[in-house]
Design a protein around this motif. Structure first.
Motif, PDB file in Angstrom:
ATOM      1  N   ALA A 171       0.834  -1.206   0.000  1.00 23.30           N
ATOM      2  CA  ALA A 171       0.000   0.000   0.000  1.00 23.30           C
ATOM      3  C   ALA A 171       0.866   1.253   0.000  1.00 23.30           C
ATOM      4  O   ALA A 171       0.615   2.203  -0.752  1.00 23.30           O
ATOM      5  CB  ALA A 171      -0.927  -0.014   1.214  1.00 23.30           C
ATOM      6  N   LEU A 172       1.897   1.253   0.833  1.00 21.86           N
ATOM      7  CA  LEU A 172       2.778   2.417   0.922  1.00 21.86           C
ATOM      8  C   LEU A 172       3.473   2.697  -0.408  1.00 21.86           C
ATOM      9  O   LEU A 172       3.562   3.847  -0.845  1.00 21.86           O
ATOM     10  CB  LEU A 172       3.815   2.195   2.023  1.00 21.86           C
ATOM     11  CG  LEU A 172       4.706   3.389   2.374  1.00 21.86           C
ATOM     12  CD1 LEU A 172       3.886   4.493   3.020  1.00 21.86           C
ATOM     13  CD2 LEU A 172       5.832   2.958   3.311  1.00 21.86           C
ATOM     14  N   SER A 206       3.766   9.621   2.063  1.00 18.76           N
ATOM     15  CA  SER A 206       2.903   8.476   1.784  1.00 18.76           C
ATOM     16  C   SER A 206       2.267   7.955   3.066  1.00 18.76           C
ATOM     17  O   SER A 206       1.079   7.590   3.084  1.00 18.76           O
ATOM     18  CB  SER A 206       3.708   7.368   1.096  1.00 18.76           C
ATOM     19  OG  SER A 206       4.230   7.828  -0.132  1.00 18.76           O
ATOM     20  N   GLU A 207       3.031   7.909   4.144  1.00 22.28           N
ATOM     21  CA  GLU A 207       2.474   7.476   5.428  1.00 22.28           C
ATOM     22  C   GLU A 207       1.413   8.464   5.914  1.00 22.28           C
ATOM     23  O   GLU A 207       0.377   8.059   6.466  1.00 22.28           O
ATOM     24  CB  GLU A 207       3.590   7.326   6.463  1.00 22.28           C
ATOM     25  CG  GLU A 207       4.486   6.119   6.205  1.00 22.28           C
ATOM     26  CD  GLU A 207       5.568   5.961   7.263  1.00 22.28           C
ATOM     27  OE1 GLU A 207       5.881   6.948   7.954  1.00 22.28           O
ATOM     28  OE2 GLU A 207       6.095   4.838   7.395  1.00 22.28           O
ATOM     29  N   GLU A 208       1.658   9.743   5.711  1.00 22.98           N
ATOM     30  CA  GLU A 208       0.682  10.752   6.104  1.00 22.98           C
ATOM     31  C   GLU A 208      -0.617  10.596   5.316  1.00 22.98           C
ATOM     32  O   GLU A 208      -1.719  10.698   5.871  1.00 22.98           O
ATOM     33  CB  GLU A 208       1.257  12.153   5.882  1.00 22.98           C
ATOM     34  CG  GLU A 208       0.322  13.282   6.276  1.00 22.98           C
ATOM     35  CD  GLU A 208       0.910  14.654   6.003  1.00 22.98           C
ATOM     36  OE1 GLU A 208       0.197  15.640   6.231  1.00 22.98           O
ATOM     37  OE2 GLU A 208       2.078  14.733   5.559  1.00 22.98           O
ATOM     38  N   ASP A 236       2.002  -1.929   4.884  1.00 23.83           N
ATOM     39  CA  ASP A 236       2.859  -2.966   4.309  1.00 23.83           C
ATOM     40  C   ASP A 236       2.065  -4.069   3.624  1.00 23.83           C
ATOM     41  O   ASP A 236       2.650  -5.045   3.137  1.00 23.83           O
ATOM     42  CB  ASP A 236       3.746  -3.568   5.404  1.00 23.83           C
ATOM     43  CG  ASP A 236       4.728  -2.540   5.972  1.00 23.83           C
ATOM     44  OD1 ASP A 236       5.257  -1.739   5.181  1.00 23.83           O
ATOM     45  OD2 ASP A 236       4.950  -2.544   7.195  1.00 23.83           O
ATOM     46  N   HIS A 237       0.753  -3.954   3.587  1.00 27.24           N
ATOM     47  CA  HIS A 237      -0.085  -4.967   2.949  1.00 27.24           C
ATOM     48  C   HIS A 237      -0.162  -4.730   1.447  1.00 27.24           C
ATOM     49  O   HIS A 237      -0.238  -3.592   0.987  1.00 27.24           O
ATOM     50  CB  HIS A 237      -1.496  -4.939   3.534  1.00 27.24           C
ATOM     51  CG  HIS A 237      -1.586  -5.473   4.926  1.00 27.24           C
ATOM     52  ND1 HIS A 237      -0.919  -4.909   5.986  1.00 27.24           N
ATOM     53  CD2 HIS A 237      -2.278  -6.531   5.432  1.00 27.24           C
ATOM     54  CE1 HIS A 237      -1.192  -5.586   7.095  1.00 27.24           C
ATOM     55  NE2 HIS A 237      -2.006  -6.567   6.786  1.00 27.24           N
ATOM     56  N   ARG A 238      -0.171  -5.830   0.693  1.00 28.35           N
ATOM     57  CA  ARG A 238      -0.379  -5.737  -0.747  1.00 28.35           C
ATOM     58  C   ARG A 238      -1.879  -5.682  -1.036  1.00 28.35           C
ATOM     59  O   ARG A 238      -2.700  -6.048  -0.193  1.00 28.35           O
ATOM     60  CB  ARG A 238       0.260  -6.930  -1.451  1.00 28.35           C
ATOM     61  CG  ARG A 238       1.789  -6.929  -1.362  1.00 28.35           C
ATOM     62  CD  ARG A 238       2.391  -8.064  -2.152  1.00 28.35           C
ATOM     63  NE  ARG A 238       3.851  -8.043  -2.085  1.00 28.35           N
ATOM     64  CZ  ARG A 238       4.642  -8.890  -2.743  1.00 28.35           C
ATOM     65  NH1 ARG A 238       4.112  -9.823  -3.508  1.00 28.35           N
ATOM     66  NH2 ARG A 238       5.948  -8.793  -2.630  1.00 28.35           N
ATOM     67  N   PRO A 239      -2.258  -5.249  -2.250  1.00 20.17           N
ATOM     68  CA  PRO A 239      -3.685  -5.106  -2.565  1.00 20.17           C
ATOM     69  C   PRO A 239      -4.510  -6.365  -2.325  1.00 20.17           C
ATOM     70  O   PRO A 239      -5.651  -6.275  -1.861  1.00 20.17           O
ATOM     71  CB  PRO A 239      -3.667  -4.713  -4.050  1.00 20.17           C
ATOM     72  CG  PRO A 239      -2.390  -3.943  -4.196  1.00 20.17           C
ATOM     73  CD  PRO A 239      -1.411  -4.668  -3.310  1.00 20.17           C
ATOM     74  N   ASN A 240      -3.943  -7.555  -2.623  1.00 17.67           N
ATOM     75  CA  ASN A 240      -4.731  -8.776  -2.438  1.00 17.67           C
ATOM     76  C   ASN A 240      -4.932  -9.140  -0.973  1.00 17.67           C
ATOM     77  O   ASN A 240      -5.661 -10.084  -0.653  1.00 17.67           O
ATOM     78  CB  ASN A 240      -4.106  -9.950  -3.200  1.00 17.67           C
ATOM     79  CG  ASN A 240      -2.741 -10.356  -2.675  1.00 17.67           C
ATOM     80  OD1 ASN A 240      -2.197  -9.712  -1.774  1.00 17.67           O
ATOM     81  ND2 ASN A 240      -2.186 -11.420  -3.219  1.00 17.67           N
ATOM     82  N   ARG A 296      -9.434   3.079  -0.516  1.00 18.49           N
ATOM     83  CA  ARG A 296      -8.836   4.087   0.363  1.00 18.49           C
ATOM     84  C   ARG A 296      -7.345   4.269   0.052  1.00 18.49           C
ATOM     85  O   ARG A 296      -6.824   5.387   0.119  1.00 18.49           O
ATOM     86  CB  ARG A 296      -9.045   3.707   1.831  1.00 18.49           C
ATOM     87  CG  ARG A 296     -10.447   4.032   2.319  1.00 18.49           C
ATOM     88  CD  ARG A 296     -10.544   3.954   3.817  1.00 18.49           C
ATOM     89  NE  ARG A 296     -10.852   2.602   4.269  1.00 18.49           N
ATOM     90  CZ  ARG A 296     -10.696   2.169   5.509  1.00 18.49           C
ATOM     91  NH1 ARG A 296     -10.202   2.972   6.438  1.00 18.49           N
ATOM     92  NH2 ARG A 296     -11.022   0.942   5.839  1.00 18.49           N
ATOM     93  N   VAL A 297      -6.665   3.187  -0.297  1.00 19.75           N
ATOM     94  CA  VAL A 297      -5.268   3.313  -0.747  1.00 19.75           C
ATOM     95  C   VAL A 297      -5.218   4.171  -2.005  1.00 19.75           C
ATOM     96  O   VAL A 297      -4.354   5.044  -2.149  1.00 19.75           O
ATOM     97  CB  VAL A 297      -4.640   1.927  -1.013  1.00 19.75           C
ATOM     98  CG1 VAL A 297      -3.263   2.071  -1.672  1.00 19.75           C
ATOM     99  CG2 VAL A 297      -4.508   1.137   0.280  1.00 19.75           C
ATOM    100  N   ALA A 298      -6.158   3.944  -2.924  1.00 16.45           N
ATOM    101  CA  ALA A 298      -6.195   4.728  -4.159  1.00 16.45           C
ATOM    102  C   ALA A 298      -6.446   6.208  -3.862  1.00 16.45           C
ATOM    103  O   ALA A 298      -5.880   7.092  -4.510  1.00 16.45           O
ATOM    104  CB  ALA A 298      -7.273   4.180  -5.089  1.00 16.45           C
TER     105      ALA A 298
END
Length: 225
Positions: free
Chosen positions: A101-102, A123-125, A137-141, A150-152
């Motif tokens: 995600a980051l 990016s963290e902000e 640290d999670h991937r999209p899947n 929300r990541v988008a």
């Protein structure tokens, strides 16, 4: 005014025939407005969004963005304008599956040449702003549909653009996740950002203060609430 369109047309040539995707659109959007664009499939709303977002050029007409004529910019100039002024959110999220995600959020500022430490901080902000600091640290899947959107949104925010453009941002979400996403857009608008949103759902358009209706490439109604 943030956006001013005058007599914008978009035509596609298919063999011997011409498809008029947009016909003579004149429109003004002020800074800080929350505007929804509605219409059936093929009405021209996504074509308009692509022009507004500097992803495509009109066949004719004038497009002023913050007073700058962008309808005739070259590809490099369009890309620079997009990167500086506009954040995009799409129905299908458009996240890179092998990146966290980051890392996905950081992509626009990688292209802008921002240093690594500043990229990390910004990016963290942005992820914190959408409530996903603990999922960086999670991937999209490894994320739900609502979390991916929300990541988008965080990615759209990382360059701190004045304008957020969203094309059917709740189209792939359940109603609860869709409400959460629209609450984020509402908050961003309250913070002063201009929001332009394409949707075919009246309950989603109801979040905005202005709804523009399209049909057959023409603007047929402009409602203010």
């Amino acid at each position: 005014m943030t956006i001013a369109l005058l007599d914008i047309a978009k035509e596609y040539h298919m063999g011997d025939s011409v498809v008029h995707a947009l016909s003579g659109i004149s429109l003004r959007v002020a800074s800080g407005e929350f505007t929804s664009i509605m219409g059936p499939s093929g009405s021209g709303k996504s074509t308009l969004m692509n022009i507004l977002g500097c992803l495509d050029r009109p066949s004719r007409g004038s497009y002023l963005l913050d007073g700058q004529e962008v309808a005739r910019l070259n590809d490099d100039q369009l890309a620079l304008t997009r990167n500086k002024k506009i954040g995009f959110v799409f129905q299908n999220f458009n996240l890179l599956p092998r990146m966290s995600a980051l890392q996905n959020v950081a992509l626009p500022i990688v292209y802008a040449g921002v240093g690594k430490q500043q990229r990390l901080e910004r990016s963290e902000e942005a992820l914190s702003m959408v409530g996903l600091a603990d999922r960086k640290d999670h991937r999209p899947n490894e994320l739900s549909g609502g979390q991916r959107q929300r990541v988008a949104i965080a990615r759209a925010l990382v360059n701190n653009p004045a304008i957020i453009m969203a094309d059917e941002p709740t189209g792939n979400l359940d109603s609860r996740s869709g409400t959460e996403i629209m609450d984020i857009f509402t908050l961003l608008n309250q913070q002063g950002r201009t929001i332009l949103l394409v949707t075919h759902e009246p309950e989603i358009a109801a979040y905005s203060r202005r709804v523009i209706h399209f049909k057959d490439g023409c603007m047929v109604k402009d409602e203010r609430r």
